[in-house]
Design a protein around this motif. Structure first.
Motif, short mmCIF file in Angstrom:
data_model
loop_
_atom_site.label_atom_id
_atom_site.label_comp_id
_atom_site.label_asym_id
_atom_site.label_seq_id
_atom_site.Cartn_x
_atom_site.Cartn_y
_atom_site.Cartn_z
N GLU A 9 0.83 -1.21 0.00
CA GLU A 9 0.00 0.00 0.00
C GLU A 9 0.86 1.26 0.00
OE1 GLU A 9 -0.40 -2.63 2.11
OE2 GLU A 9 -2.20 -3.45 1.16
N GLN A 10 1.97 1.24 0.73
CA GLN A 10 2.88 2.39 0.74
C GLN A 10 3.54 2.57 -0.63
OE1 GLN A 10 5.14 0.98 4.13
NE2 GLN A 10 4.42 2.70 5.39
N GLU A 12 2.22 1.65 -3.48
CA GLU A 12 1.18 2.16 -4.36
C GLU A 12 0.96 3.65 -4.15
OE1 GLU A 12 -1.98 -0.55 -3.34
OE2 GLU A 12 -1.64 -1.72 -5.15
N LEU A 13 1.09 4.11 -2.90
CA LEU A 13 0.94 5.54 -2.62
C LEU A 13 2.07 6.34 -3.28
CD1 LEU A 13 -0.58 7.78 -1.20
CD2 LEU A 13 0.78 7.32 0.85
N ILE A 14 3.28 5.84 -3.20
CA ILE A 14 4.41 6.51 -3.86
C ILE A 14 4.14 6.61 -5.36
CG2 ILE A 14 6.84 6.25 -4.53
CD1 ILE A 14 7.28 4.94 -1.72
N ILE A 15 3.69 5.51 -5.94
CA ILE A 15 3.41 5.48 -7.38
C ILE A 15 2.27 6.44 -7.73
CG2 ILE A 15 2.60 4.03 -9.30
CD1 ILE A 15 4.07 1.67 -7.75
N SER A 16 1.21 6.42 -6.93
CA SER A 16 0.06 7.28 -7.24
C SER A 16 0.41 8.76 -7.13
CB SER A 16 -1.15 6.94 -6.36
OG SER A 16 -0.94 7.35 -5.04
N SER A 37 6.30 -5.04 -7.92
CA SER A 37 6.14 -6.21 -8.79
C SER A 37 6.69 -7.49 -8.16
CB SER A 37 6.80 -5.96 -10.15
OG SER A 37 8.20 -6.01 -10.05
N THR A 38 7.44 -7.37 -7.07
CA THR A 38 7.98 -8.57 -6.41
C THR A 38 7.07 -9.11 -5.32
OG1 THR A 38 9.18 -7.36 -4.67
CG2 THR A 38 10.33 -7.70 -6.77
N ARG A 39 6.00 -8.42 -5.01
CA ARG A 39 5.18 -8.74 -3.85
C ARG A 39 4.03 -9.69 -4.18
NH1 ARG A 39 6.20 -4.96 0.21
NH2 ARG A 39 8.27 -4.10 -0.21
N THR A 40 3.80 -10.63 -3.28
CA THR A 40 2.60 -11.46 -3.32
C THR A 40 1.73 -11.00 -2.16
OG1 THR A 40 3.76 -13.36 -4.24
CG2 THR A 40 1.69 -13.81 -3.10
N VAL A 41 0.52 -10.56 -2.46
CA VAL A 41 -0.36 -10.00 -1.45
C VAL A 41 -1.67 -10.77 -1.45
CG1 VAL A 41 -1.56 -7.92 -0.67
CG2 VAL A 41 0.68 -7.73 -1.76
N LYS A 42 -2.06 -11.27 -0.29
CA LYS A 42 -3.31 -12.02 -0.14
C LYS A 42 -3.45 -13.11 -1.20
CE LYS A 42 -5.66 -8.32 2.23
NZ LYS A 42 -6.76 -7.40 2.31
#
Length: 159
Positions: A9-10, A12-16, A37-42
């Motif tokens: 989420e952090q 994504e905030l930087i990107i947004s 792109s390296t993260r697996t989430v839920k």
């Protein structure tokens, strides 16, 4: 800045914030996209989703939300009941960001509804993914979607 300690989420905030400032090309934004792109989430494994969409582009056969959810590790049809929760877990914006960062065609254009049909909602959702990745476009949603799908299939023939 050590982005490896940031949550998805952090990142994504930087990107947004960079997208809103029209600075997607800055080094920090690129690094945030790469880390995301390296993260697996839920259960959502971005790499597996990209592989699935790449295969759809290579064969020229669109896929649907259920098949990508299975491929990405979000949905197990043997133990779960299909529902809107599964499509929400797909994180399609992350797929669009990944494609933009890695200079791939926007592979989410290979997604459609079950049976290969594409609804207006799918086309509109595709535009939201383009927005998330900072990809410029103009025109009608369905036309843009179809242009990107053709680009994916053309790319798939040479990949």
């Amino acid at each position: 800045m050590d982005l490896t300690i940031k949550t998805p989420e952090q990142l994504e905030l930087i990107i947004s914030r960079h997208r809103d400032a029209r600075k997607m090309g800055t080094e920090l934004c690129k690094e945030a996209m790469a880390e995301l792109s390296t993260r697996t989430v839920k259960g959502f494994n971005l790499k597996l989703a990209i592989d699935h969409l790449s295969e759809a582009a290579k064969t020229g056969v669109p896929t649907d939300f259920k098949r990508i959810a299975i491929a990405a590790g979000v949905f197990d049809e043997d133990s779960q009941t299909w529902g809107n929760w599964a499509t929400g877990a797909l994180k399609l914006d992350r797929l669009c960001i990944y494609c933009a960062y890695h200079r791939l065609p926007q592979l989410t254009a290979m997604l459609g509804n079950a049976g290969g049909k594409t609804s207006d909602a799918v086309c509109e959702g595709f535009l939201k993914g383009l927005d998330a990745a900072g990809v410029e476009y103009s025109g009608e949603a369905r036309v843009i979607y179809e242009e990107h799908r053709k680009t994916c299939i053309d790319w798939g023939k040479t990949a």
